[in-house]
Design an enzyme around this catalytic site. Structure first.
Site, mmCIF file in Angstrom:
data_model
loop_
_atom_site.group_PDB
_atom_site.id
_atom_site.type_symbol
_atom_site.label_atom_id
_atom_site.label_comp_id
_atom_site.label_asym_id
_atom_site.label_seq_id
_atom_site.Cartn_x
_atom_site.Cartn_y
_atom_site.Cartn_z
ATOM 1 N N ASP A 128 -117.497 -112.386 22.340
ATOM 2 C CA ASP A 128 -116.425 -112.261 21.359
ATOM 3 C C ASP A 128 -116.396 -113.493 20.469
ATOM 4 O O ASP A 128 -116.933 -114.547 20.816
ATOM 5 C CB ASP A 128 -115.062 -112.130 22.054
ATOM 6 C CG ASP A 128 -114.888 -110.808 22.770
ATOM 7 O OD1 ASP A 128 -115.668 -109.886 22.486
ATOM 8 O OD2 ASP A 128 -113.974 -110.712 23.602
ATOM 9 N N LYS A 186 -114.951 -109.280 18.358
ATOM 10 C CA LYS A 186 -113.519 -109.098 18.596
ATOM 11 C C LYS A 186 -112.760 -110.381 18.264
ATOM 12 O O LYS A 186 -112.992 -111.439 18.832
ATOM 13 C CB LYS A 186 -113.255 -108.685 20.036
ATOM 14 C CG LYS A 186 -113.880 -107.353 20.397
ATOM 15 C CD LYS A 186 -113.542 -106.909 21.799
ATOM 16 C CE LYS A 186 -112.100 -106.483 21.901
ATOM 17 N NZ LYS A 186 -111.821 -105.796 23.177
ATOM 18 N N MET A 236 -101.301 -113.849 21.215
ATOM 19 C CA MET A 236 -101.452 -112.902 20.100
ATOM 20 C C MET A 236 -100.083 -112.510 19.530
ATOM 21 O O MET A 236 -99.835 -111.339 19.232
ATOM 22 C CB MET A 236 -102.220 -111.646 20.554
ATOM 23 C CG MET A 236 -103.585 -111.927 21.133
ATOM 24 S SD MET A 236 -104.375 -110.477 21.898
ATOM 25 C CE MET A 236 -103.381 -110.301 23.394
#
Length: 365
Positions: free
Chosen positions: A144, A166, A277
């Site tokens: 990622d 990602k 996040m």
């Protein structure tokens, strides 16, 4: 003992099958050595064809030929030989004073395996020893953007590196496709590493990838990583727990807004709240916590780009952090910390003691 040698231009002779020795060959080729491979036919079949840059040699057919062979190189590496042949090579190296090393053979089974590796918050120094070893043994690495991947050429030379792209809010490769690639690579007999940022089982969808491998009959293991939920606040001087301030911490994903019921429980739980996040849902979270009874002067910190040269910490109150974050252009990747522990990052040890005494005194009254 850890010995580093400059092998550029040095002659290295590897004993073993091309497949079993593939990781060893790749490392020495990456070190710019001149690599030779001595392998014997297996079950009547001719030796496997090595890498195009590897020079094949034949086993000697007479006793002094072994001494001549090893004396022509600077280093001999044993990967896959019989016990009898190993004794001959050891004696030849000793008589010719040639360095000798032993390396483990890579898997040559028709079915490979998958290892999910937690790469930590981005600092190379926080990779575990198990993670480094898994990368060293890999034939292919799927990584990622947030994983520590800048040094893959060094950690797993010769392995194929696949960027699955990602990043927060952007998945270039769909999760189902990533799972298919992991399984297909293992079914082709490859040793597969799935390299993730943080820990694979902390909002890393590692559980889904483990299930996909198990359903396909592919052996899968997990190497835990240092999670950003704890390490990034620590990099900003914020402990997620403290005996006098917070006996519990809650880690949640801010990827999607919380329900009113979840907000109510979270506000009433106390302790420290860590949000991964969470930049996109920050207004919803702070307003919801305040609506369900959290003090509006509760300290909040946003730690962006943890463990990088661009790390930035923004601190404010619950009722002021959202407009301040918007004004400063706070962006992912970032970790949010909500709780009294945020105040500890603002003080040296003496001032922190005074702060804790004041908090304890207020609690008594």
């Amino acid at each position: 003992m850890d010995i580093s040698l400059d092998l550029a231009g040095r002659r290295v002779l590897v004993f073993g099958g091309a497949l079993a020795a593939r990781r060893v060959l790749a490392r020495f080729l990456a070190a710019e050595a001149i690599v030779y491979l001595a392998s014997v036919p297996v079950d009547g079949h001719p030796p496997e064809r090595p890498h195009p840059q590897v020079r094949p040699v034949e086993y000697p057919h007479f006793p002094h030929g072994w001494r001549d062979l090893v004396s022509a190189v600077d280093l001999v590496v044993l990967v896959e030989v019989s016990a009898a042949t190993e004794r001959i090579i050891v004696d030849a190296c000793a008589s010719q004073r040639v360095w000798l090393s032993r390396e483990p053979a890579a898997s040559v089974a028709p079915l490979g395996r998958v290892t999910l590796v937690g790469g930590g918050p981005g600092d190379d120094g926080l990779l575990t020893m198990a993670a480094v070893q898994a990368l060293r043994d890999a034939d292919i690495v799927f990584y990622d953007k947030l994983s520590p991947h800048d040094r893959l050429d060094e950690w797993c030379p010769g392995a194929e590196h696949v960027d699955v792209g990602k990043t927060p809010g952007h998945h270039a490769t769909p999760q189902a496709e990533i799972e298919r690639m992991l399984v297909d690579s293992a079914l082709a007999g490859l040793t597969v590493v799935r390299l993730k940022g943080g820990d694979p089982f902390v909002f890393g969808r590692g559980g889904e990838e483990v299930v996909a491998c198990r359903e396909a009959g592919v052996p899968v293991t997990v190497i835990s990583g240092v999670t950003s939920a704890i390490s990034v606040p620590a990099a900003a001087g914020i402990p997620v727990t403290h005996r006098d301030l917070s006996r519990v911490f809650t880690v949640l994903s801010g990827h999607a807004p919380l329900s009113e019921n979840e907000l109510a429980h979270l506000a009433g739980l106390g302790g420290t709240i860590v949000v991964l996040m969470g930049i996109g849902t920050l207004p919803h979270l702070t307003a919801g916590l305040a609506r369900h009874g959290m003090r509006t002067d509760m300290p909040v910190a946003i730690v962006e780009q943890g463990f990088s040269a661009r790390q930035r910490t923004t601190k404010a109150r619950l009722d002021t952090i959202t407009p301040l974050a918007a004004k400063l252009g706070a962006r992912s990747p970032a970790v949010l910390v909500i709780g009294e522990v945020v105040r500890l990052s603002e003080h040296d040890d003496a001032a922190s003691d005074e702060l804790l005494q004041a908090i304890a005194s207020n609690a008594e009254h």
